[in-house]
Write a protein that holds these residues in place. Structure first.
Motif, short mmCIF file in Angstrom:
data_model
loop_
_atom_site.label_atom_id
_atom_site.label_comp_id
_atom_site.label_asym_id
_atom_site.label_seq_id
_atom_site.Cartn_x
_atom_site.Cartn_y
_atom_site.Cartn_z
N PRO A 132 0.71 -1.19 -0.04
CA PRO A 132 0.07 -0.06 0.01
C PRO A 132 0.93 1.17 -0.02
CG PRO A 132 -0.56 -1.44 1.62
CD PRO A 132 0.65 -2.04 1.06
N THR A 133 0.28 2.35 -0.59
CA THR A 133 0.85 3.62 -0.61
C THR A 133 1.45 4.29 0.81
OG1 THR A 133 -1.04 4.88 -0.82
CG2 THR A 133 0.02 4.32 -2.77
N SER A 134 0.93 3.61 2.02
CA SER A 134 1.06 4.17 3.12
C SER A 134 2.39 3.53 3.62
CB SER A 134 -0.04 3.90 4.19
OG SER A 134 -0.21 2.39 4.24
N VAL A 135 2.82 2.49 2.99
CA VAL A 135 4.14 1.86 3.57
C VAL A 135 5.46 2.36 3.08
CG1 VAL A 135 5.28 -0.61 3.66
CG2 VAL A 135 2.73 -0.33 4.02
N ASP A 136 6.45 2.82 3.95
CA ASP A 136 7.79 3.46 3.36
C ASP A 136 8.45 2.26 2.88
OD1 ASP A 136 10.39 4.59 3.12
OD2 ASP A 136 10.02 5.77 4.77
N GLN A 137 8.61 1.95 1.84
CA GLN A 137 9.31 0.55 1.22
C GLN A 137 10.65 0.82 1.15
OE1 GLN A 137 7.09 -1.89 0.41
NE2 GLN A 137 8.52 -3.33 -0.37
N LEU A 138 11.15 1.84 0.78
CA LEU A 138 12.55 1.81 0.33
C LEU A 138 13.06 3.31 0.38
CD1 LEU A 138 14.63 0.10 -2.06
CD2 LEU A 138 14.80 2.55 -1.92
N ASP A 139 14.24 3.71 1.22
CA ASP A 139 14.68 5.17 1.35
C ASP A 139 16.15 5.01 0.73
OD1 ASP A 139 12.37 6.01 2.58
OD2 ASP A 139 13.13 5.08 4.62
N ASP A 140 16.42 6.07 0.10
CA ASP A 140 18.07 6.48 -0.20
C ASP A 140 18.50 7.76 0.28
OD1 ASP A 140 19.52 4.58 -2.34
OD2 ASP A 140 17.51 4.45 -2.98
N ASP A 141 19.45 7.60 0.91
CA ASP A 141 20.25 8.91 1.42
C ASP A 141 21.69 8.99 0.83
OD1 ASP A 141 21.22 10.87 3.02
OD2 ASP A 141 20.78 9.86 5.20
#
Length: 593
Positions: free
Chosen positions: A207-216
């Motif tokens: 779902p679009t509420s789930v933070d699936q992947l982040d890049d820093d």
């Protein structure tokens, strides 16, 4: 000097700046005739002391940009074979920036900037290429998933030192060497399969509420370039610079659904290009406004993904990352010193009153502001169905709280009224309203469930009292301020383990308090530049997250009570225009440059 007689005229025509110069002529024409139009505008500030051997220009910018970030991963065993590609596109961003340039009469100069803001849009495409071995799953089908990007951020700083090899009243040209730091964080929400892969994000799409992947991604660059200025017309200047950059990348990939590889470190080194152009107009000999464009390209060249530092382990794998950012900016700048100019437009900063204040701050004022908000959001998780959760070993691992950075851009306007209560003191009231994009998100896989949270303030306003003091000549105003704060935004959190999906969201406005301090500098009789710090507390947002889209545990739905605290540290820059509504005859009229 006519444009045709300038040595850079052919270059300007080829570079596509001719329409911009024509537009500036349309702007400068009414400015030159402003005395006839009798429009309200600025008047020159008084000049004090003797000329200085240097010229210092300081100012603020609003920078709107877009761009992309791409990371390519190759096989550790077959380096020529690409394993996966992450592409972040359409990364629209707002940023607030302060800058300076210091020129000495010897030709030496020092310049730099400091900025930060929000990545407000975009999407991420994740491509995996066969063959690829995943834990307990041989993947032999090409996969392509699409996710949205929300809540990202930018931070950057640059400092350059150089020497002007050519310098006259009409132009200057110099070389410089410098350093730049640039950080971009992208947060990826949701996951939808758009290829034929049957295993990844299909029937169980995230779902679009789930933070699936982040890049820093954090870039550091050594810059080597040229910087120049041409006086096109009296008061109308064209500035440009171009720099070759050698880049070093240190980035972190947070695959929130894959705890064994969460926080993978990437690095690399390569070359890039940076360029900037500005067209500015002097409203007075000291105060100017301008519009410009900027382009940054970063390439990490050859680098590595350090799988050996993750829980899964393994050999380092080749990777390459590139980033591009370009856009337009508008600015206001103020100049001190230089040939024929005075020094600071205020007297000595003394703690005792020696002479009456010369500058009048009383009356109504209004103007724009831009800034940067920073802080942290803490999400609190309270089980509301303990029997259900204790009987579900996976969801029992959800933490009781989690803090994550909350940063971003603010921009809007303010208006107020000052009343003098003595020769060097005043009291006032001010109200402001700002667009805001201050927030962040986090995600992590606890045992098996993915736990994520996101929060953002989307608008912000204050109504405050101000108590001010004007030392010396009174052109500098120092003030303390405090009062009422109000704003609106959202907070959400979710837990998903493949069977259960618990989600809750709250979008609301709240009221709290604000306190801070600031300074204003009168750069003309009725115009001032300002910088201020504010601490804003909007209280806590509460919600209940409940289960849907799956079977209940032990016959009862899962539920969590969720809470977040909304606090921001704001640094804002602005311009105020002061006028007197009660005495029309005292309203300043436009003075020519």
């Amino acid at each position: 000097m006519p444009v045709a007689s300038q040595p850079f005229a052919p270059l300007l025509r080829k570079s596509g700046l001719r329409p911009l110069l024509l537009a500036s002529a349309l702007v400068s024409a009414p400015l030159a005739q402003a005395a006839d139009l009798a429009l309200p505008a600025v008047k020159d500030a008084p000049v004090f002391n003797a000329p200085l051997p240097y010229e210092l220009e300081v100012g603020a910018r609003y920078f709107y940009s877009t761009g992309y970030y791409r990371g390519d991963l190759y096989s550790s065993e077959t380096p020529a074979h690409m394993v996966s590609r992450l592409t972040y596109g359409n990364l629209d961003a707002h940023a607030a920036e302060t800058f300076f340039r210091l020129d000495h009469e010897t030709g030496l100069f020092l310049k730099g900037n400091l900025g930060g803001g929000s990545i407000v849009g975009g999407h991420m495409t994740d491509e995996d290429y066969a063959p690829l071995e995943l834990p307990n799953l041989p993947l032999s089908v090409y996969s392509k998933t699409v996710s949205s990007q929300s809540g990202g951020s930018l931070q950057y700083a640059t400092v350059d030192g150089g020497f002007n090899v050519l310098k006259t009243a009409q132009y200057r040209l110099g070389g410089f060497v410098g350093y730049q730091y640039f950080r971009e964080r992208m947060n990826t929400l949701g996951c939808v399969q758009v290829a034929a892969n049957p295993y990844v994000c299909t029937s169980n799409a995230s779902p679009t509420s789930v933070d699936q992947l982040d890049d820093d991604a954090r870039w550091q660059s050594l810059r080597l370039g040229l910087s120049g200025r041409v006086a096109i017309l009296p008061g109308l200047n064209f500035d440009a610079e171009v720099a070759w950059a050698h880049n070093w990348l240190r980035s972190t990939d947070y695959h929130n659904a894959k705890a064994p590889t969460w926080g993978t470190r990437d690095d690399g080194a390569g070359n890039g290009l940076q360029a900037e152009a500005l067209l500015s107009y002097d409203l007075t000999p000291q105060l100017s406004v301008g519009v410009g464009g900027r382009y940054w390209y970063f390439d990490a060249g050859s680098g590595q993904s350090h799988w050996e530092r993750t829980l899964t382990g393994g050999a380092p794998a080749p990777q390459r990352a590139t980033s591009e950012r370009y856009g337009m900016f508008v600015q206001t700048a103020y100049k001190i010193g230089g040939p024929g100019a005075g020094a600071l437009p205020f007297g000595p900063l003394t703690l005792t009153k020696s002479t009456p204040s010369l500058h009048d701050w009383s009356g109504f004022y209004l103007g724009p502001n831009i800034g940067y908000g920073m802080g942290a959001t803490t999400a609190y998780f309270t089980p509301l169905s303990p029997d259900s959760i204790l009987n579900n070993w996976a969801l029992a691992s959800v933490p009781t709280s989690r803090a994550y950075p909350s940063v971003g851009f603010v921009g809007g306007g303010q208006m107020g009224y000052n009343y003098a209560i003595g020769q060097n003191a005043l009291v006032g009231v001010e109200t402001d309203i700002d667009y805001a994009h201050i927030g962040g998100s986090f995600g992590y896989s606890y045992l098996y469930p993915i736990v994520t949270s996101a929060a953002r303030t989307e608008w912000l306003g204050t109504t405050r009292l101000r108590l001010g003091w004007t030392p010396g000549s009174g052109a500098l105003l120092l003030y303390a301020t405090g009062g009422l704060a109000y704003g609106g935004g959202f907070f959400n959190a979710s837990m998903i383990d493949g069977v259960h999906y618990v989600f809750g969201a709250n979008r609301s406005a709240s009221v709290g308090w604000v306190a801070g301090a600031g300074a204003e500098l009168a750069v003309a009789e009725n115009v001032s530049l300002r910088a201020e710090y504010l601490f804003v507390d909007l209280g806590r947002r509460n919600l209940v997250a409940t289960e849907y889209g799956g079977p209940a545990a032990m016959g009862a739905p899962l539920a969590y009570g969720l809470q977040s605290q909304v606090q921001h540290n704001l640094v804002r820059l602005g311009v105020n225009y002061r006028f007197n509504l009660l005495n029309a005859a005292a309203t300043p009229v436009l003075a020519s440059y």
